[in-house]
Design a protein around this motif. Structure first.
Motif, PDB file in Angstrom:
ATOM      1  N   UNK A   1       0.683  -1.027  -0.032  1.00  0.00           N
ATOM      2  CA  UNK A   1      -0.012   0.040   0.171  1.00  0.00           C
ATOM      3  C   UNK A   1       0.713   1.308   0.049  1.00  0.00           C
ATOM      4  N   UNK A   2       0.668   2.089  -1.139  1.00  0.00           N
ATOM      5  CA  UNK A   2       1.515   3.207  -1.158  1.00  0.00           C
ATOM      6  C   UNK A   2       0.849   4.392  -1.322  1.00  0.00           C
ATOM      7  N   UNK A   3       0.958   5.679  -0.805  1.00  0.00           N
ATOM      8  CA  UNK A   3       0.052   6.876  -1.009  1.00  0.00           C
ATOM      9  C   UNK A   3       0.417   7.896  -0.141  1.00  0.00           C
ATOM     10  N   UNK A   4      -0.809   8.929  -0.249  1.00  0.00           N
ATOM     11  CA  UNK A   4      -0.758  10.048   0.491  1.00  0.00           C
ATOM     12  C   UNK A   4      -0.546   9.405   2.473  1.00  0.00           C
ATOM     13  N   UNK A   5       0.400  10.204   2.844  1.00  0.00           N
ATOM     14  CA  UNK A   5       0.855   9.818   4.156  1.00  0.00           C
ATOM     15  C   UNK A   5      -0.559   9.786   5.094  1.00  0.00           C
ATOM     16  N   UNK A   6      -1.353  10.735   4.765  1.00  0.00           N
ATOM     17  CA  UNK A   6      -2.672  10.808   5.891  1.00  0.00           C
ATOM     18  C   UNK A   6      -3.557   9.774   5.533  1.00  0.00           C
ATOM     19  N   UNK A   7      -3.626   9.378   4.300  1.00  0.00           N
ATOM     20  CA  UNK A   7      -4.477   8.150   4.069  1.00  0.00           C
ATOM     21  C   UNK A   7      -3.959   6.566   4.147  1.00  0.00           C
ATOM     22  N   UNK A   8      -2.631   6.707   4.091  1.00  0.00           N
ATOM     23  CA  UNK A   8      -1.786   5.383   4.569  1.00  0.00           C
ATOM     24  C   UNK A   8      -1.989   5.305   5.995  1.00  0.00           C
ATOM     25  N   UNK A   9      -1.867   6.300   6.662  1.00  0.00           N
ATOM     26  CA  UNK A   9      -2.029   6.217   8.159  1.00  0.00           C
ATOM     27  C   UNK A   9      -3.502   5.885   8.591  1.00  0.00           C
TER      28      UNK A   9
END
Length: 434
Positions: free
Chosen positions: A289-297
């Protein structure tokens, strides 16, 4: 004078289990497995099949040669990522990492402070370094889990917009609609099978939209009168865009021009990219899973993340794959064709086969329809069965009434093993070809 019952001479189980050879076997196989072999040997001795003095030897012979029923084999199919035989083979670096991680390790422990630390932080750092366009990364247990986690965290109880042309079925009959529906999200189809425009997504967008899902249609290809909205276009609609690239290509590869990659998808505006770790990346089974920091969190903190979290062995193998030398999958995809032909010609000369041109495949849903030109040794069709069952199991391809032995995915240092296996398979009276 009556003779004594020969069954009385068969050693007792406890005596046999104390024999040095069997004590050593217990350390490798476990007491239960050794005891089963001992009782089988005792039974043979009592029936007169073997002598009482041969019980220890018979018990040793009855023990398995490996600690697992999984059997090593050589991939001579020409399919690089072959799902049925384990997808990507691990690199030597990854194997060493798994062995190191088999003991106690600091998987989520900070040695400096003695406190709990972020799980698999070294692996996550390696993944972020491999894909700088990603704000953060997460690893779960497979590609399907990554997609389920993303849609659950972003769209449970809401709509997931997806093109009708991307309603795919993955391996073993698992279908995308069923997978997404299991998360509690509502799948809303847009467009048609062959053409889906940006306007189709825009028309379906509303307050109940949780995310837009774009899925790479692995395992098949639609040609002709077709069109699809790009990630860059979908990112303009304002809803989170989840892109499942499938095969785990992290960066563009000129050899695979039509295969989506994580770096490009994120640069084009994807909120989250999901992929498999054991396909084109060449690592262990894992979901990336790779992506925007806030969304990954947000995904990391979701309760489902605990259920699909990855173990220490996978984390170790994945980090070694990301940081180490090119894995076997990369070597097999970019094989030196001149060297491959020379190896094939040597095998044919040694075994009496015929060198024929063939087209291998990426496999695992990657680059569907893309041929991998090469050569194989053509043998009689019935050799395929004997090759599979030989002392060294070799899985070849059967095509047009021939057994094709393709060395593309065979390590060069194992060519001699393939040669011996082929010679045994061609001799029908040979024990290993039975």
């Amino acid at each position: 004078m009556a003779q004594s019952d020969p069954r009385r001479t068969v050693p007792r189980t406890d005596v046999l289990m104390a024999h040095p050879d069997l004590v050593a076997a217990v350390a490798r196989h476990g007491a239960a497995t050794v005891k089963t072999a001992v009782r089988s040997a005792q039974s043979r001795a009592r029936s007169g099949e073997i002598a009482a003095g041969d019980v220890v030897a018979a018990a040793r012979e009855a023990l398995p040669t490996r600690s697992t029923t999984l059997r090593p084999l050589l991939n001579a199919t020409g399919v690089v990522v072959h799902t049925n035989i384990g997808r990507a083979p691990l690199s030597d670096a990854a194997v060493d990492a798994v062995v190191a991680a088999a003991a106690y390790v600091d998987v989520e422990y900070d040695i400096a402070t003695g406190a709990r630390a972020r799980r698999g932080r070294g692996t996550l750092e390696a993944l972020r370094s491999a894909v700088p366009a990603a704000g953060d990364a997460l690893v779960v247990n497979n590609g399907a889990a990554a997609l389920v986690l993303a849609t659950t965290a972003l769209a449970a109880g809401q709509d997931v917009l997806v093109s009708r042309g991307e309603m795919v079925e993955i391996g073993d009959g698992f279908r995308l609609p069923d997978l997404v529906a299991s998360t509690g999200a509502r799948l809303r189809e847009v467009g048609t099978t062959n053409r889906t425009r940006l306007s189709d997504y825009a028309a379906a967008l509303g307050p109940d939209t949780g995310c837009i899902l774009k899925v790479h249609p692995s395992n098949f290809r639609v040609d002709g009168f077709t069109s699809a909205a790009s990630v860059r276009e979908l990112a303009t609609l304002g809803a989170p865009v989840v892109v499942d690239i499938g095969s785990g290509l992290l960066r563009p590869d000129p050899m695979l021009p039509d295969e989506p990659d994580a770096t490009t998808a994120l640069a084009d505006g994807a909120t989250v990219v999901t992929a498999s770790g054991d396909k084109l990346l060449g690592g262990p089974q894992a979901g990336l899973v790779l992506g925007e920091a806030a969304t990954v969190e947000r995904l990391r903190r979701h309760p489902l993340a605990r259920a699909v979290r990855v173990d220490k062995l996978t984390l170790a193998a994945l980090e070694a794959t990301l940081r180490g030398p090119a894995p076997p999958v990369a070597d097999y995809l970019h094989v030196d064709l001149d060297r491959l032909r020379s190896r094939t010609e040597r095998l044919a000369a040694a075994t009496g086969g015929e060198v024929v041109p063939v087209e291998g495949r990426v496999g695992g849903g990657g680059a569907p329809g893309l041929p991998l030109p090469g050569w194989a040794v053509a043998l009689p069709e019935d050799c395929a069965k004997r090759l599979r069952r030989g002392e060294t199991a070799v899985v070849a391809r059967v095509e047009r009434g021939r057994c094709l032995v393709d060395l593309r995915c065979v390590p060069p240092e194992r060519d001699a093993d393939v040669e011996r296996a082929v010679l045994a398979a061609r001799d029908v009276d040979h024990p290993s070809g039975a």
